[in-house]
Design an enzyme around this catalytic site. Structure first.
Site, PDB file in Angstrom:
ATOM      1  N   ASN A 147       0.827  -1.302  -0.078  1.00 29.11           N
ATOM      2  CA  ASN A 147       0.159   0.000   0.167  1.00 29.11           C
ATOM      3  C   ASN A 147       0.941   1.515   0.078  1.00 29.11           C
ATOM      4  OD1 ASN A 147      -2.545  -1.123  -0.143  1.00 29.11           O
ATOM      5  ND2 ASN A 147      -2.557  -1.621   2.181  1.00 29.11           N
ATOM      6  N   CYS A 169      -5.265  -7.016  -3.325  1.00 32.00           N
ATOM      7  CA  CYS A 169      -5.936  -6.717  -2.076  1.00 32.00           C
ATOM      8  C   CYS A 169      -6.930  -7.805  -1.591  1.00 32.00           C
ATOM      9  CB  CYS A 169      -6.277  -5.477  -2.075  1.00 32.00           C
ATOM     10  SG  CYS A 169      -6.985  -4.767  -0.315  1.00 32.00           S
ATOM     11  N   HIS A 170      -7.146  -7.904  -0.309  1.00 30.84           N
ATOM     12  CA  HIS A 170      -8.055  -8.988   0.088  1.00 30.84           C
ATOM     13  C   HIS A 170      -9.155  -8.205   0.297  1.00 30.84           C
ATOM     14  CE1 HIS A 170      -4.136 -10.362   1.555  1.00 30.84           C
ATOM     15  NE2 HIS A 170      -4.563 -11.389   1.230  1.00 30.84           N
ATOM     16  N   HIS A 199      -9.796   0.092  -1.577  1.00 30.88           N
ATOM     17  CA  HIS A 199      -9.964   0.599  -0.081  1.00 30.88           C
ATOM     18  C   HIS A 199     -11.103   1.448  -0.234  1.00 30.88           C
ATOM     19  CE1 HIS A 199      -6.172  -0.885   2.002  1.00 30.88           C
ATOM     20  NE2 HIS A 199      -6.767  -1.778   1.352  1.00 30.88           N
TER      21      HIS A 199
END
Length: 429
Positions: A147, A169-170, A199
């Protein structure tokens, strides 16, 4: 077999998870696993761990360990990036200086002052890696985990000739599983379309057999007062679509929460939680190193990491859909073409193929744009060596703007630049 390179392999817990996946896929068990880190001790720990895991599973994989990055990536098929430039010490700076100005953060790695400076530390290394790959492994696929995700891949594809970069990304996968659980259905029976900025993506479609599950979600929220005390549910109520980011993390991308004591208390926002996680990671590393030195090894448990699934799909032709962070180029028509966006991607032998989503609902695109503005200015500051764009990025950051005056923001940026010093791009220093 594939040559799989781990850049930042000294992040041993993450490296262990990906290795557990790769080594338990029979089709990948003969791969060459190349470990790179600039910390010799951590690199040696990662090498010992990989060697132990291969022996434990009886695989024929080969291990290489390199302090020199160019030697590691030469001829790579896949490069998994997991670096943390400056490590725990830099993370502490990202929290401690803003705290003195009264600026609250929770994770500080994606947006905000912490995200801006993590990007400024990381981008020079990633640009150098991109140049190395363009020269030494032009056909490789760079899979980035570091990130801020909306900034790091963008810096590579804008700052180098190397374009084969996908951020992983999870958050989308975890959110989709959580939503399915809330409405009492297995995830495989639920149809999702999720897209936006990493995000700050949103679940655009949430259906079962063609019927929207949002009414069922509303019922679940109505039954559970604890759910209503979360930032992500509050944002869903206000915007009409469920966000992918966790409440503690999502709170720091917005101007409405962290500056207000009552909002922090009501939504139970864990200020500075990442500092505790970072310290726990140091403890985990030391325990791993101790176990390996004692010949006890590590737990091998497949983690379904996205990088290993992407590699498996490309190598075997097994079709999967993952959410990747890629150059927009019209995938989301009401966000800028150069932005790094998160969209569903089909992965098979042909590689990673992003899906065109079309327009986001206007309120979501507008919120994403405020998020992406900070990222664009930060990337420009790093690539162009323009210190003034660091001020501009911080001025436009929602949390900083809601908390500090313009002069305070300017002074905070100056202090952060001085503290991080040589880790930052020369023009910014």
């Amino acid at each position: 077999m594939a040559r799989i390179v781990f850049v930042g392999a000294g992040s041993v817990e993450f490296t262990k998870n990906v290795l557990s996946d790769i080594l338990t896929f029979p089709e990948l068990g003969e791969s060459t696993l190349v470990l790179h880190d600039i910390d010799a001790e951590r690199l040696a720990t990662a090498e010992a761990m990989a060697t132990w895991m291969i022996a434990k599973l009886g695989r024929g994989a080969k291990v290489e360990a390199h302090l020199d990055r160019r030697a590691a990536v030469d001829g790579a098929d896949y490069v998994i990036n997991e670096i943390a430039v400056g490590g725990h010490a830099a993370t502490r700076v990202d929290f401690e200086i803003p705290r003195r100005y009264g600026l609250r953060q929770t994770i500080a790695d994606t947006l905000g002052i912490g995200g801006i400076f993590r990007a400024l530390r990381t981008i020079p290394v990633m640009v150098a890696l991109g140049h190395d790959l363009a020269e030494l492994a032009p056909g490789a696929l760079l899979l980035n985990y570091t990130n801020p995700m909306a900034m790091i891949p963008r810096a590579v594809y804008q700052g180098t000739s190397f374009q084969r970069v996908v951020g992983l990304c999870h958050s989308v996968r975890d959110t989709q599983a959580r939503l399915a659980s809330l409405v009492g259905l297995p995830p495989e029976e639920v149809s999702f379309v999720t897209a936006g900025a990493n995000h700050q993506a949103f679940v655009l479609r949430f259906e079962h057999r063609g019927e929207s599950l949002y009414p069922a979600l509303d019922e679940a929220i109505a039954r559970d007062p604890e759910l209503r005390r979360t930032v992500r549910v509050e944002m869903y109520r206000r915007l009409g679509y469920f966000p992918t980011e966790s409440s503690e993390h999502g709170s720091e991308y917005l101007p409405w929460f962290l500056h207000h004591d009552d909002q922090v208390a009501h939504f139970r926002i864990p200020v500075e939680i990442y500092l505790r996680w970072s310290e726990e990671n140091l403890d985990t590393y030391e325990e791993t190193r101790r176990r390996l030195a004692a010949g006890q090894g590590v737990e091998i448990e497949p983690a379904m990491e996205l990088a290993s699934e992407v590699i498996h799909s490309i190598e075997t032709g097994t079709r999967r859909v993952v959410h990747g962070n890629v150059r927009n180029g019209g995938l989301i028509s009401n966000l800028p073409d150069d932005a790094c966006v998160e969209v569903p991607c089909l992965v098979d032998r042909a590689g990673v193929s992003p899906t065109r989503v079309g327009e986001l609902p206007p309120q979501l695109a507008a919120l994403n744009q405020t998020f992406l503005n900070v990222g664009e200015l930060t990337v420009r500051a790093a690539l162009e060596g323009r210190r003034e764009h660091v001020y501009h990025a911080a001025m436009l950051d929602p949390n900083a703007a809601a908390t500090l005056t313009l002069q305070q923001i300017h002074d905070l940026v100056d202090e952060m630049i001085a503290a991080h010093g040589d880790l930052l791009p020369e023009g910014v220093r």
